[in-house]
Write an enzyme that holds these catalytic residues in place. Structure first.
Site, PDB file in Angstrom:
ATOM      1  N   ASP A  13      -8.869  -5.964  -4.815  1.00 34.58           N
ATOM      2  CA  ASP A  13      -8.375  -4.771  -4.232  1.00 34.58           C
ATOM      3  C   ASP A  13      -9.031  -3.569  -5.063  1.00 34.58           C
ATOM      4  OD1 ASP A  13      -6.974  -3.048  -2.619  1.00 34.58           O
ATOM      5  OD2 ASP A  13      -5.179  -3.425  -3.221  1.00 34.58           O
ATOM      6  N   SER A  67       0.929  -1.193   0.031  1.00 32.81           N
ATOM      7  CA  SER A  67      -0.008   0.020   0.154  1.00 32.81           C
ATOM      8  C   SER A  67       0.920   1.182  -0.062  1.00 32.81           C
ATOM      9  CB  SER A  67      -0.962   0.115   1.119  1.00 32.81           C
ATOM     10  OG  SER A  67      -1.829   0.825   0.948  1.00 32.81           O
ATOM     11  N   HIS A  93      -5.968  -6.819  -0.742  1.00 39.68           N
ATOM     12  CA  HIS A  93      -5.017  -5.831  -0.700  1.00 39.68           C
ATOM     13  C   HIS A  93      -3.870  -6.570  -0.081  1.00 39.68           C
ATOM     14  CE1 HIS A  93      -3.808  -1.813  -0.451  1.00 39.68           C
ATOM     15  NE2 HIS A  93      -3.790  -1.638   0.902  1.00 39.68           N
TER      16      HIS A  93
END
Length: 501
Positions: free
Chosen positions: A438, A182, A463
């Site tokens: 995601d 991320s 994710h």
């Protein structure tokens, strides 16, 4: 965003897995049937990584010699050498993101699994202003002290940590591979771009380097959240949309007591502001379930059941009425223990400069500040391309909020200027992995840009699933993805070792 403290803020395809490498006219496709080599990556469950928590005397301000002199702060990092081939094994370095570094170490088992195979030293470094790495202690989020919270300062921290620890450990010739998920994945990309003299390669999992630089459609994120639920069952989207429509009708009628009853709120809402807060809290729960749609239960960013999107849709479709079904569905996120008797609107969710959620506590202050400065997230829902009520967050709204909250004016476009945005053609040795489940995926790199800028798309991945430890319930596509990542990283390390010998 991953977001993460871990932050509660905050595309199903075929089982075939495809890796596309666009170098000239070449295109390589891998299916799950393809024979893999004999290298076996051990399960993280079979390992017991012995991390030691340490602190590094870090420079407060890397770029101004006058403001704070040579002032330092204690930057936390975790390290284990139990798999390391001392002096010549690679260094696997996790670029910590917006949360406590222990949370990332506990939920990024692939790195230690890979370290056991490749004989690597493993380091997880905490991002300044998060966890226990607070440059000014309890005053860190005062103005102007918070001003040293920038991407540039964080990257410089990591560059200095790597350089000094390599000297200390006699590891000057050991190649460094950075990993991140991320925002942490964004930092890994930036480390390879900014410090290629220090970093040999980067694995950037679920790194939305385009959408956070203002380079994608503002409707994309919540459209992709909606798609996860719609692909499970179209009726699920319809039910969620219908529940929000009923809420809107009651709000227009100012039937606040019925709203309190339907959603088990601790206090009766009384203003449009309260309704706006309620919608934000509800929307955030769906964001979290879409991000964390793993095939097994997890305790990362809160507790989540296996396949939370499926659980959510079944809850929505089996409820006695739409609004109570919506309440029970968001309870998957906010009341996983079943111990809450009511929902406190303003303690469970805090609106901030990140429409996907900033979380709670000090970590949320830090992420909010970053979303007010370099990280651009002007995402909106509109009830047309998504299933949520219209909620805008324009550049003007961002500027007004950030000026009032932090006394800053955002500079749109700066992240693109600093870290290249979508013009990455001269970079090298970066893996961009994304899962089709995601909602952050389409904000990142989905197609390979060159033979060394490689996109790996994981059809059944949520994710940064590929960074998590191996699990018996892993889909085949993530197993293949990890295998390919391992092979590429091994090649990078080998090439770096040969060039330095």
């Amino acid at each position: 965003m991953y977001g993460v403290s871990v932050r509660m803020a905050a595309h199903r395809l075929s089982l075939g897995f495809m890796l596309l490498i666009f170098g000239g006219k070449t295109e390589t496709r891998l299916s799950v049937k393809e024979k893999l080599n004999n290298e076996v990556i051990p399960s993280h469950r079979d390992l017991a990584p012995d991390f030691k928590e340490k602190y590094f005397k870090q420079i407060l301000d890397h770029f101004n010699y006058n403001s704070l002199g040579n002032g330092t702060y204690d930057q936390r990092y975790l390290i284990t050498d139990q798999y390391w081939k001392k002096g010549n094994g690679p260094i696997f370095f996790y670029t910590g993101n917006e949360g406590d570094i222990w949370e990332f170490a506990r939920n990024t088992g692939f790195i230690t699994e890979l370290a056991a195979v490749q004989g690597a030293l493993v380091i997880f470094a905490e991002h300044r202003y998060y966890g226990k790495s607070l440059p000014f202690g309890k005053d860190s989020f005062n103005i102007p002290e918070v001003g040293l919270l920038t991407v540039e300062q964080a990257l410089a921290d990591y560059a200095v940590v790597i350089t000094e620890l390599k000297k200390e450990l006699g590891a000057q010739k050991c190649p460094v591979i950075v990993f991140g998920g991320s925002y942490g994945g964004m930092l890994s990309v930036y480390m390879r771009i900014r410090y290629p003299n220090i970093v040999t390669g980067a694995l950037a999992a679920s790194a939305p380097i385009l959408s956070t630089a203002g380079l994608t459609d503002s409707r994309q994120f919540f459209q992709d959240v909606t798609a996860d639920f719609e692909k499970f069952k179209p009726a699920c989207r319809d039910a969620v949309q219908g529940a929000f429509q009923k809420l809107n009708t009651l709000a227009q009628q100012k039937d606040y007591r019925r709203i309190q009853s339907a959603f088990s709120l601790c206090k009766t809402p009384s203003t449009p502001k309260d309704i706006h807060q309620l919608i934000g809290l509800l929307r955030n729960a769906f964001t979290m379930m879409a991000m964390l749609d793993y095939p097994y239960s997890t305790h990362f960013m809160g507790s989540m059941p296996a396949f939370p999107v499926k659980v959510a849709c079944e809850t929505m479709l089996n409820g006695t009425d739409l609004m109570s079904a919506l309440r029970d569905t968001v309870g998957i996120v906010y009341n996983s223990t079943g111990q809450l008797t009511c929902y406190d609107l303003y303690s469970l969710y805090v609106e901030c400069a990140d429409p996907t959620g900033c979380g709670l506590g000090f970590d949320s202050y830090a992420w909010d500040y970053q979303a007010c400065t370099e990280i651009e997230m002007c995402y909106e829902s509109n009830n047309v391309t998504d299933m949520f009520p219209p909620m805008t967050f324009t550049e003007q709204q961002r500027e007004q909020y950030c000026s009032k909250r932090w006394g800053v004016v955002p500079r749109p476009g700066w992240l693109k200027t600093q870290y290249w945005g979508d013009d990455l053609s001269t970079a090298s040795n970066i893996i961009f992995s994304n899962g089709d489940l995601d909602p952050w995926a389409d904000g990142g790199i989905r197609k390979s840009l060159s033979p060394s800028l490689i996109a790996i798309n994981i059809p059944e991945g949520a994710h940064h699933l590929d960074l998590r430890e191996s699990n018996p319930n892993d889909p085949e596509s993530v197993i293949v993805a990890r295998k390919k990542e391992s092979e590429i990283i091994s090649q990078w390390v080998k090439a770096a070792m040969e060039s330095s010998s």
